[in-house]
Scaffold this motif. Structure first.
Motif, PDB file in Angstrom:
ATOM      1  N   TRP A 222      43.193  49.533  26.175  1.00 15.95           N
ATOM      2  CA  TRP A 222      43.659  49.377  27.545  1.00 15.95           C
ATOM      3  C   TRP A 222      44.351  48.031  27.701  1.00 15.95           C
ATOM      4  O   TRP A 222      44.016  47.066  27.002  1.00 15.95           O
ATOM      5  N   ASN A 223      45.312  47.956  28.628  1.00 11.02           N
ATOM      6  CA  ASN A 223      45.956  46.662  28.859  1.00 11.02           C
ATOM      7  C   ASN A 223      45.021  45.741  29.646  1.00 11.02           C
ATOM      8  O   ASN A 223      43.969  46.170  30.152  1.00 11.02           O
ATOM      9  N   LEU A 224      45.395  44.480  29.756  1.00  8.46           N
ATOM     10  CA  LEU A 224      44.519  43.485  30.367  1.00  8.46           C
ATOM     11  C   LEU A 224      44.249  43.802  31.834  1.00  8.46           C
ATOM     12  O   LEU A 224      43.122  43.614  32.314  1.00  8.46           O
ATOM     13  N   HIS A 225      45.274  44.291  32.541  1.00  8.94           N
ATOM     14  CA  HIS A 225      45.080  44.621  33.953  1.00  8.94           C
ATOM     15  C   HIS A 225      44.005  45.696  34.123  1.00  8.94           C
ATOM     16  O   HIS A 225      43.135  45.581  35.004  1.00  8.94           O
ATOM     17  N   THR A 226      44.060  46.728  33.292  1.00  4.66           N
ATOM     18  CA  THR A 226      43.077  47.808  33.386  1.00  4.66           C
ATOM     19  C   THR A 226      41.680  47.311  33.052  1.00  4.66           C
ATOM     20  O   THR A 226      40.703  47.650  33.740  1.00  4.66           O
ATOM     21  N   LYS A 227      41.569  46.489  32.012  1.00  2.00           N
ATOM     22  CA  LYS A 227      40.255  45.970  31.633  1.00  2.00           C
ATOM     23  C   LYS A 227      39.639  45.119  32.744  1.00  2.00           C
ATOM     24  O   LYS A 227      38.460  45.275  33.085  1.00  2.00           O
ATOM     25  N   LEU A 228      40.435  44.220  33.312  1.00  2.90           N
ATOM     26  CA  LEU A 228      39.925  43.359  34.378  1.00  2.90           C
ATOM     27  C   LEU A 228      39.563  44.173  35.618  1.00  2.90           C
ATOM     28  O   LEU A 228      38.546  43.914  36.274  1.00  2.90           O
ATOM     29  N   THR A 229      40.393  45.168  35.943  1.00  2.00           N
ATOM     30  CA  THR A 229      40.108  46.009  37.110  1.00  2.00           C
ATOM     31  C   THR A 229      38.809  46.777  36.927  1.00  2.00           C
ATOM     32  O   THR A 229      37.961  46.809  37.831  1.00  2.00           O
ATOM     33  N   MET A 230      38.627  47.394  35.755  1.00  2.76           N
ATOM     34  CA  MET A 230      37.429  48.203  35.515  1.00  2.76           C
ATOM     35  C   MET A 230      36.175  47.343  35.470  1.00  2.76           C
ATOM     36  O   MET A 230      35.150  47.683  36.077  1.00  2.76           O
ATOM     37  N   VAL A 231      36.246  46.225  34.765  1.00  4.02           N
ATOM     38  CA  VAL A 231      35.064  45.358  34.645  1.00  4.02           C
ATOM     39  C   VAL A 231      34.670  44.793  36.007  1.00  4.02           C
ATOM     40  O   VAL A 231      33.486  44.817  36.387  1.00  4.02           O
ATOM     41  N   THR A 232      35.638  44.298  36.761  1.00  9.10           N
ATOM     42  CA  THR A 232      35.334  43.711  38.064  1.00  9.10           C
ATOM     43  C   THR A 232      34.868  44.770  39.056  1.00  9.10           C
ATOM     44  O   THR A 232      33.924  44.550  39.824  1.00  9.10           O
ATOM     45  N   THR A 233      35.510  45.936  39.043  1.00  8.55           N
ATOM     46  CA  THR A 233      35.116  47.019  39.951  1.00  8.55           C
ATOM     47  C   THR A 233      33.691  47.477  39.677  1.00  8.55           C
ATOM     48  O   THR A 233      32.873  47.590  40.599  1.00  8.55           O
ATOM     49  N   LEU A 234      33.383  47.741  38.410  1.00 10.54           N
ATOM     50  CA  LEU A 234      32.034  48.197  38.059  1.00 10.54           C
ATOM     51  C   LEU A 234      30.989  47.122  38.337  1.00 10.54           C
ATOM     52  O   LEU A 234      29.859  47.419  38.747  1.00 10.54           O
ATOM     53  N   ASP A 334      43.210  29.925  30.706  1.00 12.62           N
ATOM     54  CA  ASP A 334      42.305  30.923  31.289  1.00 12.62           C
ATOM     55  C   ASP A 334      42.409  32.187  30.430  1.00 12.62           C
ATOM     56  O   ASP A 334      43.186  33.097  30.739  1.00 12.62           O
ATOM     57  N   ALA A 335      41.653  32.234  29.354  1.00 10.02           N
ATOM     58  CA  ALA A 335      41.753  33.341  28.402  1.00 10.02           C
ATOM     59  C   ALA A 335      40.634  34.347  28.624  1.00 10.02           C
ATOM     60  O   ALA A 335      39.500  33.983  28.942  1.00 10.02           O
ATOM     61  N   VAL A 336      40.963  35.638  28.444  1.00 13.12           N
ATOM     62  CA  VAL A 336      39.983  36.710  28.555  1.00 13.12           C
ATOM     63  C   VAL A 336      40.488  37.896  27.744  1.00 13.12           C
ATOM     64  O   VAL A 336      41.683  38.187  27.714  1.00 13.12           O
ATOM     65  N   PHE A 337      39.574  38.565  27.040  1.00 10.43           N
ATOM     66  CA  PHE A 337      39.913  39.706  26.184  1.00 10.43           C
ATOM     67  C   PHE A 337      41.044  39.368  25.204  1.00 10.43           C
ATOM     68  O   PHE A 337      41.918  40.193  24.913  1.00 10.43           O
ATOM     69  N   GLY A 338      41.057  38.134  24.723  1.00  8.84           N
ATOM     70  CA  GLY A 338      42.053  37.719  23.750  1.00  8.84           C
ATOM     71  C   GLY A 338      43.440  37.512  24.318  1.00  8.84           C
ATOM     72  O   GLY A 338      44.423  37.429  23.572  1.00  8.84           O
TER      73      GLY A 338
END
Length: 444
Positions: A222-234, A334-338
């Motif tokens: 998944w792209n970074l936007h999707t990962k951040l959206t899913m993690v933050t939403t959940l 500000d790094a996240v998920f590489g």
């Protein structure tokens, strides 16, 4: 007209205003009310804004007050608002000129989360297909349960299934029945809850997950936007669920003589719905002051970018958390998920949060001045209107028109986004010719 068409932000603003005026006119007509009389302007206007913004705050009982024609007007308004102002603005431009201007593509790409200009037309098609597909699935899931509740009445069940399917995916809390969300029926409530959750993710996330799934690729791709959206939403859903279970489990006013199943259902509703959907508001006045304050924060954040939800969006919150983490740990990036966040993304997140926070503060001050309600109730109502949460504690009062217009402005800005409104009313600025030297200051 040429000026408006050449400026996509103003085109979006004009489109939205025209729809509000049209919906207000139709709702004010006698054919829309069960009494057969004209509806006063304030009620018609507020309902139109609430529907088009996909907020869902209702100041009259939707089933008892509006006829099927009035409900149809509300439903169409919800659908048009949910599909997105820029989506329809782009479709109008494509119809007229058979192509989208570069400026239009840029703003639409930002609205829908497309990373390339060439993707915009295909993304618009995907938005339409995705929207109607999810609504169709929700409709089919809702119909059996509604048939059982309505004792086999096919006409009522078909209408309610259609209304709930559109309203739930578009996260608008209007309901076509006097019972609301049928709180004791999992067969109806669960499909609505799932559809509302999908609607808060946003078209870019749904598109990215669909493409990865089609290529048999897992979440790692998944792209970074999707990962951040899913993690933050959940994370927010889990946090809300735990909060409600811990704080409200022994609430005798809310859960008097309720079994565990009912308590779990209310907890699930509280975890998912307040971020944008606003269904089943019957339990809201009975929660504690702490929960009202907590839910104010949840509705202020809202859902995913380019979704049917409002608020500052979950990715904005994620960026702010990452910036704070980098500052505390004295990291340069500000790094996240590489991946490293762009500086412009950080600046935009801070600007959005500061602007929206200022709006909420000013609106709260105004409502505190013109009403006799508590600060907790005012803050909750303001955040619910801005975040398009749809929940209300009765601060929106037809007897006090000032409350309606303050909340209507918040819903309007919340749907379009403060940056889009600012872009629409501002004059284009020439590129900055000089870049001044930097100098450090002391902050904090």
């Amino acid at each position: 007209m040429e000026k408006v068409a050449s400026h996509p932000g103003r085109l979006s603003l004009a489109y939205f205003i025209v729809l509000i005026l049209l919906a207000t006119f139709l709702l004010a007509m006698p054919v829309s009310s069960r009494s057969g009389e004209f509806t006063d302007f304030n009620t018609a206007f507020f309902t139109a804004v609430s529907a088009l913004s996909t907020c869902g705050i209702a100041i009259v009982n939707t089933a008892a007050y509006w006829t099927y024609f009035g409900q149809a007007v509300i439903l169409i308004a919800i659908q048009l608002g949910g599909l997105g102002v820029m989506t329809f603005a782009s479709l109008i431009t494509m119809t007229i000129s058979r192509r989208i201007r570069v400026s239009q593509k840029l703003l639409t790409a930002d609205e829908l989360g497309a990373s390339k200009l060439s993707e915009v037309q295909s993304v618009i098609a995907v938005v339409l297909v995705c929207t109607f597909s999810v609504e169709t699935v929700a409709f089919l899931m809702l119909l059996p349960g509604l048939l059982h509740i309505n004792s086999g009445s096919l006409g009522n069940s078909l209408w309610e299934a259609l209304f709930f399917a559109v309203a739930s995916y578009n996260n608008a809390g209007f309901t076509p029945d006097s019972a609301g969300l049928y709180v004791n029926s999992w067969s109806v409530g669960l499909p609505i809850l799932l559809s509302a959750f999908v609607g808060t993710l946003g078209f870019p996330v749904i598109l990215n997950i669909f493409r990865c799934t089609k290529r048999l690729e897992g979440p790692r791709r998944w792209n970074l936007h999707t990962k951040l959206t899913m993690v933050t939403t959940l994370s927010m859903v889990t946090m809300s669920l735990v909060w409600f279970l811990l704080v409200e489990w022994n609430n005798q006013t809310l859960f008097w003589n309720s079994d565990i199943s009912s308590k779990l259902w209310h907890s699930l509703v509280a975890a998912v719905m307040p971020r944008s959907a606003g269904f089943d508001i019957s339990w809201m006045p009975h929660v504690s002051e702490q929960t009202k304050l907590f839910m104010s924060m949840v509705t202020f954040v809202g859902g995913g970018s380019a979704s049917t939800a409002g608020g500052i969006r979950v990715t904005t919150l994620a960026v702010l958390v990452l910036v704070c983490r980098a500052a505390i740990l004295r990291r340069k990036d500000d790094a996240v998920f590489g991946k490293r966040l762009h500086t412009q993304t950080v600046i935009m997140s801070i600007a959005i949060t500061a602007t929206c926070g200022a709006m909420v503060y000013i609106a709260s001050l105004i409502l505190l001045t013109i009403t006799q309600r508590s600060l907790t109730d005012i803050l909750f109502e303001v955040c619910s209107a801005f975040g398009l949460g749809g929940y209300t504690l009765g601060v929106a009062d037809p007897a006090n028109p000032g409350t309606l217009y303050v909340l209507a402005i918040l819903m309007f800005v919340g749907r379009l986004g403060p940056m889009t409104v600012a872009y629409a009313i501002s004059k284009p600025q020439p590129p900055q010719a000089v870049r001044y030297p930097a100098e450090s200051i002391i902050v904090g």
